[in-house]
Motif scaffolding. Structure first.
Motif, PDB file in Angstrom:
ATOM      1  N   MET A   2       0.831  -1.203   0.000  1.00  0.00           N
ATOM      2  CA  MET A   2       0.000   0.000   0.000  1.00  0.00           C
ATOM      3  C   MET A   2       0.864   1.251   0.000  1.00  0.00           C
ATOM      4  O   MET A   2       0.502   2.256  -0.613  1.00  0.00           O
ATOM      5  CB  MET A   2      -0.915  -0.022   1.228  1.00  0.00           C
ATOM      6  N   ASN A   3       2.014   1.180   0.654  1.00  0.00           N
ATOM      7  CA  ASN A   3       2.922   2.325   0.729  1.00  0.00           C
ATOM      8  C   ASN A   3       3.441   2.701  -0.653  1.00  0.00           C
ATOM      9  O   ASN A   3       3.514   3.882  -0.989  1.00  0.00           O
ATOM     10  CB  ASN A   3       4.071   2.014   1.683  1.00  0.00           C
ATOM     11  N   SER A   4       3.784   1.734  -1.472  1.00  0.00           N
ATOM     12  CA  SER A   4       4.299   2.029  -2.802  1.00  0.00           C
ATOM     13  C   SER A   4       3.204   2.597  -3.707  1.00  0.00           C
ATOM     14  O   SER A   4       3.473   3.439  -4.555  1.00  0.00           O
ATOM     15  CB  SER A   4       4.922   0.785  -3.441  1.00  0.00           C
ATOM     16  N   VAL A   5       1.969   2.149  -3.519  1.00  0.00           N
ATOM     17  CA  VAL A   5       0.857   2.680  -4.299  1.00  0.00           C
ATOM     18  C   VAL A   5       0.645   4.153  -3.944  1.00  0.00           C
ATOM     19  O   VAL A   5       0.440   4.993  -4.823  1.00  0.00           O
ATOM     20  CB  VAL A   5      -0.432   1.862  -4.050  1.00  0.00           C
ATOM     21  N   LEU A   6       0.705   4.481  -2.664  1.00  0.00           N
ATOM     22  CA  LEU A   6       0.538   5.863  -2.230  1.00  0.00           C
ATOM     23  C   LEU A   6       1.671   6.738  -2.741  1.00  0.00           C
ATOM     24  O   LEU A   6       1.441   7.893  -3.122  1.00  0.00           O
ATOM     25  CB  LEU A   6       0.456   5.933  -0.700  1.00  0.00           C
ATOM     26  N   LYS A   7       2.878   6.210  -2.768  1.00  0.00           N
ATOM     27  CA  LYS A   7       4.007   6.966  -3.296  1.00  0.00           C
ATOM     28  C   LYS A   7       3.815   7.254  -4.777  1.00  0.00           C
ATOM     29  O   LYS A   7       4.070   8.364  -5.243  1.00  0.00           O
ATOM     30  CB  LYS A   7       5.319   6.207  -3.086  1.00  0.00           C
ATOM     31  N   ARG A   8       3.353   6.277  -5.519  1.00  0.00           N
ATOM     32  CA  ARG A   8       3.113   6.467  -6.950  1.00  0.00           C
ATOM     33  C   ARG A   8       2.006   7.479  -7.198  1.00  0.00           C
ATOM     34  O   ARG A   8       2.117   8.337  -8.065  1.00  0.00           O
ATOM     35  CB  ARG A   8       2.763   5.144  -7.620  1.00  0.00           C
ATOM     36  N   MET A   9       0.934   7.392  -6.418  1.00  0.00           N
ATOM     37  CA  MET A   9      -0.168   8.341  -6.572  1.00  0.00           C
ATOM     38  C   MET A   9       0.300   9.756  -6.231  1.00  0.00           C
ATOM     39  O   MET A   9      -0.085  10.723  -6.896  1.00  0.00           O
ATOM     40  CB  MET A   9      -1.339   7.931  -5.687  1.00  0.00           C
ATOM     41  N   GLY A  10       1.112   9.886  -5.208  1.00  0.00           N
ATOM     42  CA  GLY A  10       1.650  11.190  -4.834  1.00  0.00           C
ATOM     43  C   GLY A  10       2.539  11.754  -5.921  1.00  0.00           C
ATOM     44  O   GLY A  10       2.479  12.948  -6.230  1.00  0.00           O
ATOM     45  N   ILE A  12       2.401  11.057  -9.133  1.00  0.00           N
ATOM     46  CA  ILE A  12       1.540  11.428 -10.261  1.00  0.00           C
ATOM     47  C   ILE A  12       0.865  12.776  -9.987  1.00  0.00           C
ATOM     48  O   ILE A  12       0.820  13.645 -10.853  1.00  0.00           O
ATOM     49  CB  ILE A  12       0.500  10.327 -10.539  1.00  0.00           C
ATOM     50  N   ALA A  13       0.369  12.964  -8.785  1.00  0.00           N
ATOM     51  CA  ALA A  13      -0.278  14.228  -8.436  1.00  0.00           C
ATOM     52  C   ALA A  13       0.724  15.376  -8.482  1.00  0.00           C
ATOM     53  O   ALA A  13       0.407  16.477  -8.937  1.00  0.00           O
ATOM     54  CB  ALA A  13      -0.912  14.132  -7.050  1.00  0.00           C
ATOM     55  N   LEU A  14       1.925  15.122  -8.017  1.00  0.00           N
ATOM     56  CA  LEU A  14       2.966  16.150  -8.004  1.00  0.00           C
ATOM     57  C   LEU A  14       3.347  16.568  -9.423  1.00  0.00           C
ATOM     58  O   LEU A  14       3.597  17.739  -9.681  1.00  0.00           O
ATOM     59  CB  LEU A  14       4.203  15.606  -7.273  1.00  0.00           C
ATOM     60  N   LEU A  15       3.353  15.638 -10.347  1.00  0.00           N
ATOM     61  CA  LEU A  15       3.695  15.943 -11.730  1.00  0.00           C
ATOM     62  C   LEU A  15       2.504  16.491 -12.518  1.00  0.00           C
ATOM     63  O   LEU A  15       2.684  17.297 -13.430  1.00  0.00           O
ATOM     64  CB  LEU A  15       4.237  14.693 -12.422  1.00  0.00           C
ATOM     65  N   ALA A  16       1.302  16.074 -12.177  1.00  0.00           N
ATOM     66  CA  ALA A  16       0.115  16.489 -12.926  1.00  0.00           C
ATOM     67  C   ALA A  16      -0.267  17.938 -12.641  1.00  0.00           C
ATOM     68  O   ALA A  16      -0.784  18.618 -13.528  1.00  0.00           O
ATOM     69  CB  ALA A  16      -1.045  15.567 -12.607  1.00  0.00           C
ATOM     70  N   GLY A  17      -0.012  18.430 -11.434  1.00  0.00           N
ATOM     71  CA  GLY A  17      -0.382  19.798 -11.084  1.00  0.00           C
ATOM     72  C   GLY A  17       0.282  20.831 -11.977  1.00  0.00           C
ATOM     73  O   GLY A  17      -0.408  21.611 -12.644  1.00  0.00           O
TER      74      GLY A  17
END
Length: 55
Positions: A2-10, A12-17
Motif C-alpha cells: 500500500m505504501n508504494s501505491v501511495l508513493k506512486r499516486m503522490g 503522479i499528483a505532483l507531476l500532474a499539477g
C-alpha cells in the motif's frame, strides 16, 4: 504494498499539477498574462473592500 501505491499516486499528483497549469498557456508570455490577470483581480477585490472600511 500500500505504501508504494501511495508513493506512486503522490508522484503522479505532483507531476500532474504543474502540467495542468502549463497546458493552459503555451508560452512564457501566456504565463505572464495569466499571472497579471490574477493579480489585477486580487487588487480589484482589495480596492472594493478597502472602500468599505473608511474610518
Amino acid at each position: 504494498m500500500m505504501n508504494s501505491v501511495l508513493k506512486r499516486m503522490g508522484l503522479i499528483a505532483l507531476l500532474a499539477g504543474p502540467l495542468a497549469f502549463l497546458s493552459g498557456c503555451n508560452t512564457m508570455e501566456g504565463v505572464g498574462e495569466d499571472t497579471q490577470e490574477a493579480g489585477e483581480a486580487i487588487e480589484s477585490e482589495a480596492d472594493e473592500h478597502d472602500d468599505d472600511n473608511d474610518y
